[in-house]
Design a protein around this motif. Structure first.
Motif, PDB file in Angstrom:
ATOM      1  N   ILE A  14       0.846  -1.192   0.000  1.00  0.00           N
ATOM      2  CA  ILE A  14       0.000   0.000   0.000  1.00  0.00           C
ATOM      3  C   ILE A  14       0.884   1.246   0.000  1.00  0.00           C
ATOM      4  O   ILE A  14       2.011   1.221   0.473  1.00  0.00           O
ATOM      5  N   GLN A  15       0.348   2.322  -0.542  1.00  0.00           N
ATOM      6  CA  GLN A  15       0.984   3.632  -0.455  1.00  0.00           C
ATOM      7  C   GLN A  15      -0.080   4.690  -0.640  1.00  0.00           C
ATOM      8  O   GLN A  15      -0.909   4.608  -1.549  1.00  0.00           O
ATOM      9  N   GLY A  16      -0.046   5.686   0.236  1.00  0.00           N
ATOM     10  CA  GLY A  16      -1.020   6.770   0.130  1.00  0.00           C
ATOM     11  C   GLY A  16      -1.086   7.552   1.428  1.00  0.00           C
ATOM     12  O   GLY A  16      -0.188   7.483   2.272  1.00  0.00           O
ATOM     13  N   TRP A  17      -2.180   8.299   1.576  1.00  0.00           N
ATOM     14  CA  TRP A  17      -2.352   9.181   2.736  1.00  0.00           C
ATOM     15  C   TRP A  17      -2.872   8.346   3.910  1.00  0.00           C
ATOM     16  O   TRP A  17      -4.031   7.975   3.966  1.00  0.00           O
ATOM     17  N   ILE A  18      -1.970   8.053   4.858  1.00  0.00           N
ATOM     18  CA  ILE A  18      -2.286   7.193   5.996  1.00  0.00           C
ATOM     19  C   ILE A  18      -1.747   7.852   7.258  1.00  0.00           C
ATOM     20  O   ILE A  18      -0.577   8.279   7.297  1.00  0.00           O
ATOM     21  N   LEU A  19      -2.588   7.972   8.267  1.00  0.00           N
ATOM     22  CA  LEU A  19      -2.182   8.567   9.549  1.00  0.00           C
ATOM     23  C   LEU A  19      -1.559   9.952   9.370  1.00  0.00           C
ATOM     24  O   LEU A  19      -0.554  10.291   9.978  1.00  0.00           O
ATOM     25  N   GLY A  20      -2.170  10.739   8.495  1.00  0.00           N
ATOM     26  CA  GLY A  20      -1.817  12.150   8.403  1.00  0.00           C
ATOM     27  C   GLY A  20      -0.769  12.555   7.395  1.00  0.00           C
ATOM     28  O   GLY A  20      -0.477  13.756   7.265  1.00  0.00           O
ATOM     29  N   SER A  21      -0.203  11.597   6.661  1.00  0.00           N
ATOM     30  CA  SER A  21       0.767  11.956   5.627  1.00  0.00           C
ATOM     31  C   SER A  21       0.934  10.770   4.682  1.00  0.00           C
ATOM     32  O   SER A  21       0.408   9.682   4.928  1.00  0.00           O
ATOM     33  N   GLU A  22       1.689  10.993   3.606  1.00  0.00           N
ATOM     34  CA  GLU A  22       1.929   9.899   2.662  1.00  0.00           C
ATOM     35  C   GLU A  22       2.905   8.892   3.270  1.00  0.00           C
ATOM     36  O   GLU A  22       3.981   9.259   3.743  1.00  0.00           O
ATOM     37  N   LYS A  23       2.517   7.625   3.251  1.00  0.00           N
ATOM     38  CA  LYS A  23       3.350   6.550   3.773  1.00  0.00           C
ATOM     39  C   LYS A  23       3.210   5.342   2.856  1.00  0.00           C
ATOM     40  O   LYS A  23       2.325   5.291   1.997  1.00  0.00           O
ATOM     41  N   LEU A  24       4.079   4.355   3.080  1.00  0.00           N
ATOM     42  CA  LEU A  24       4.035   3.162   2.245  1.00  0.00           C
ATOM     43  C   LEU A  24       4.412   1.916   3.015  1.00  0.00           C
ATOM     44  O   LEU A  24       4.987   1.991   4.105  1.00  0.00           O
ATOM     45  N   ILE A  25       4.050   0.782   2.443  1.00  0.00           N
ATOM     46  CA  ILE A  25       4.557  -0.519   2.863  1.00  0.00           C
ATOM     47  C   ILE A  25       5.043  -1.209   1.597  1.00  0.00           C
ATOM     48  O   ILE A  25       4.249  -1.544   0.719  1.00  0.00           O
ATOM     49  N   SER A  26       6.343  -1.387   1.485  1.00  0.00           N
ATOM     50  CA  SER A  26       6.907  -2.034   0.302  1.00  0.00           C
ATOM     51  C   SER A  26       6.622  -3.531   0.313  1.00  0.00           C
ATOM     52  O   SER A  26       6.259  -4.111   1.337  1.00  0.00           O
ATOM     53  N   CYS A  27       6.813  -4.151  -0.856  1.00  0.00           N
ATOM     54  CA  CYS A  27       6.591  -5.597  -1.011  1.00  0.00           C
ATOM     55  C   CYS A  27       7.922  -6.262  -1.368  1.00  0.00           C
ATOM     56  O   CYS A  27       8.248  -6.426  -2.547  1.00  0.00           O
ATOM     57  N   HIS A 167       8.158  12.259  -7.113  1.00  0.00           N
ATOM     58  CA  HIS A 167       7.893  13.023  -5.893  1.00  0.00           C
ATOM     59  C   HIS A 167       7.882  14.530  -6.135  1.00  0.00           C
ATOM     60  O   HIS A 167       7.501  15.278  -5.233  1.00  0.00           O
ATOM     61  N   ARG A 168       8.274  14.955  -7.319  1.00  0.00           N
ATOM     62  CA  ARG A 168       8.144  16.375  -7.651  1.00  0.00           C
ATOM     63  C   ARG A 168       6.746  16.723  -8.162  1.00  0.00           C
ATOM     64  O   ARG A 168       6.397  17.897  -8.276  1.00  0.00           O
ATOM     65  N   LEU A 169       5.955  15.710  -8.476  1.00  0.00           N
ATOM     66  CA  LEU A 169       4.613  15.959  -8.992  1.00  0.00           C
ATOM     67  C   LEU A 169       3.694  16.441  -7.869  1.00  0.00           C
ATOM     68  O   LEU A 169       3.817  15.998  -6.730  1.00  0.00           O
ATOM     69  N   PRO A 170       2.752  17.356  -8.163  1.00  0.00           N
ATOM     70  CA  PRO A 170       1.776  17.774  -7.137  1.00  0.00           C
ATOM     71  C   PRO A 170       0.798  16.627  -6.869  1.00  0.00           C
ATOM     72  O   PRO A 170       0.059  16.203  -7.754  1.00  0.00           O
ATOM     73  N   ARG A 171       0.812  16.098  -5.635  1.00  0.00           N
ATOM     74  CA  ARG A 171       0.051  14.883  -5.358  1.00  0.00           C
ATOM     75  C   ARG A 171      -0.866  14.975  -4.154  1.00  0.00           C
ATOM     76  O   ARG A 171      -1.722  14.121  -3.968  1.00  0.00           O
ATOM     77  N   GLU A 172      -0.658  15.975  -3.302  1.00  0.00           N
ATOM     78  CA  GLU A 172      -1.320  15.934  -1.999  1.00  0.00           C
ATOM     79  C   GLU A 172      -2.836  15.905  -2.098  1.00  0.00           C
ATOM     80  O   GLU A 172      -3.498  15.162  -1.361  1.00  0.00           O
ATOM     81  N   ALA A 173      -3.423  16.671  -3.020  1.00  0.00           N
ATOM     82  CA  ALA A 173      -4.887  16.699  -3.140  1.00  0.00           C
ATOM     83  C   ALA A 173      -5.431  15.325  -3.515  1.00  0.00           C
ATOM     84  O   ALA A 173      -6.407  14.840  -2.919  1.00  0.00           O
ATOM     85  N   ALA A 174      -4.809  14.681  -4.491  1.00  0.00           N
ATOM     86  CA  ALA A 174      -5.258  13.348  -4.901  1.00  0.00           C
ATOM     87  C   ALA A 174      -5.033  12.320  -3.799  1.00  0.00           C
ATOM     88  O   ALA A 174      -5.855  11.417  -3.591  1.00  0.00           O
ATOM     89  N   LEU A 175      -3.923  12.448  -3.083  1.00  0.00           N
ATOM     90  CA  LEU A 175      -3.657  11.529  -1.978  1.00  0.00           C
ATOM     91  C   LEU A 175      -4.718  11.655  -0.892  1.00  0.00           C
ATOM     92  O   LEU A 175      -5.248  10.659  -0.390  1.00  0.00           O
ATOM     93  N   GLN A 176      -5.039  12.888  -0.524  1.00  0.00           N
ATOM     94  CA  GLN A 176      -6.030  13.092   0.529  1.00  0.00           C
ATOM     95  C   GLN A 176      -7.421  12.640   0.084  1.00  0.00           C
ATOM     96  O   GLN A 176      -8.214  12.164   0.897  1.00  0.00           O
ATOM     97  N   ALA A 177      -7.709  12.750  -1.207  1.00  0.00           N
ATOM     98  CA  ALA A 177      -9.008  12.308  -1.713  1.00  0.00           C
ATOM     99  C   ALA A 177      -9.209  10.804  -1.534  1.00  0.00           C
ATOM    100  O   ALA A 177     -10.340  10.327  -1.429  1.00  0.00           O
ATOM    101  N   ASN A 237      -0.914  -5.606  -6.988  1.00  0.00           N
ATOM    102  CA  ASN A 237      -0.219  -4.473  -6.381  1.00  0.00           C
ATOM    103  C   ASN A 237       0.583  -3.761  -7.461  1.00  0.00           C
ATOM    104  O   ASN A 237       0.867  -4.336  -8.516  1.00  0.00           O
ATOM    105  N   VAL A 238       0.888  -2.509  -7.211  1.00  0.00           N
ATOM    106  CA  VAL A 238       1.573  -1.700  -8.217  1.00  0.00           C
ATOM    107  C   VAL A 238       2.709  -0.924  -7.573  1.00  0.00           C
ATOM    108  O   VAL A 238       2.762  -0.746  -6.351  1.00  0.00           O
ATOM    109  N   ALA A 239       3.606  -0.464  -8.422  1.00  0.00           N
ATOM    110  CA  ALA A 239       4.575   0.538  -8.000  1.00  0.00           C
ATOM    111  C   ALA A 239       3.882   1.892  -8.086  1.00  0.00           C
ATOM    112  O   ALA A 239       3.494   2.320  -9.167  1.00  0.00           O
ATOM    113  N   HIS A 240       3.724   2.544  -6.959  1.00  0.00           N
ATOM    114  CA  HIS A 240       3.019   3.823  -6.939  1.00  0.00           C
ATOM    115  C   HIS A 240       3.867   4.950  -7.508  1.00  0.00           C
ATOM    116  O   HIS A 240       3.350   6.010  -7.840  1.00  0.00           O
TER     117      HIS A 240
END
Length: 289
Positions: A14-27, A167-177, A237-240
């Motif tokens: 998984i990767q996305g907005w979790i517990l207040g910020s972007e986080k991940l769990i790699s596979c 990580h330079r792409l604007p992502r926060e709005a989509a992540l929070q959605a 699963n995907v590479a985010h």
């Protein structure tokens, strides 16, 4: 000489907005970068990040920068680069541990994670168990306990995307959605580990993969989802921040050859011409004895 190895990854569980910020769990998968650190002049073909890692470890233990010129780093890895398979994390984590060992020290996982994120966004493959990780600052490191075993058919695309560019792409709005979906996925990961259920991990990964379509869409994703369902696989699963896709399965339960045939029949192999059958493994950096 000291030798260490670290696994690559088939994207993220998984990767996305979790517990207040972007986080991940790699596979983490059974595909490794092995690094040797020895006395000698730096090699002409060293990877810049591994040299930077060695220098960071020297600084951490209080050595003068000039000592770097008496040590060489050699990387042995066939992990595809810039596909979302944690090749860079594998290189730098193994380099850090091998360097520390060569100097007579060790690095615990928290210090190793902090060293790695100081160089670049880092995957959680450096932890010995599935770990929810803030890959930007290493402040969050929540282990999930022993996780179920499963295999993956890794679908490798020719498309490359460097993590730093993503990580330079604007992502926060989509992540929070997608925060609610990722919260559900995070709960499924914890449940899957607690109950040793690859099915729950597959559900979590699929939820996160669906959310990732809003940020970095994978081609023919709906067709892939249909194939996962029709073949009774655990999930997708995907590479985010990359192009790789993983079909989560059990090679003893699922018909891998039929799956390869179906990918070709539906022209999905045109998008992912290279396919690798691998196993999910425990993460963490291992020293060679």
């Amino acid at each position: 000489m000291s030798v260490a190895r670290c696994p690559g990854s088939c994207g993220e569980i998984i990767q996305g907005w979790i517990l207040g910020s972007e986080k991940l769990i790699s596979c983490p998968i059974d595909w490794y970068s092995t690094v040797e650190v020895r006395d000698g002049s730096p090699l002409a073909n060293e990877r810049p990040l591994t040299r930077a890692t060695l220098e960071a470890v020297l600084a951490h233990f209080g050595y003068p920068p000039a000592l770097s010129q008496t040590l060489q780093v050699e990387v042995h890895s066939t992990i595809p680069i810039a596909k979302g398979m944690a090749s860079s994390t594998a290189d730098i984590a193994a380099t850090a541990v091998a360097t520390a060992h060569h100097l007579g020290y060790s690095l615990n996982e928290s210090i190793l994670a902090a060293l790695c994120v100081s160089l670049e966004p880092t995957d959680s493959t450096l932890f010995d168990q599935l770990t929810l990780f803030d890959h930007h600052d290493a402040h969050t490191q929540i282990g999930c306990g022993p996780s179920p075993e499963f295999d993956l058919l890794v679908l490798e695309s020719p498309v490359i995307l460097r993590t730093a560019d993503y990580h330079r792409l604007p992502r926060e709005a989509a992540l929070q959605a997608s925060a609610a979906r990722l919260h559900q996925a995070w709960e499924k990961v914890q449940a899957g580990c607690a109950s040793n259920s690859p099915e729950r991990l597959g559900e979590a990964a699929t939820l996160s993969a669906i959310a990732s379509q809003a940020l970095l869409p994978k081609p023919e994703f709906t067709t892939l989802l249909s194939l996962v369902e029709s073949c009774g696989l655990y999930g997708i699963n995907v590479a985010h921040s990359g192009s790789v896709v993983g079909l989560m399965l059990d090679r003893h339960r699922h018909d891998v050859e039929y799956l390869r045939w179906a990918l070709a029949q539906q022209k999905l192999s045109d998008w992912w011409p290279k396919q690798h059958l691998v196993s999910k493994v425990s993460g963490g950096v291992q020293l060679s004895t």
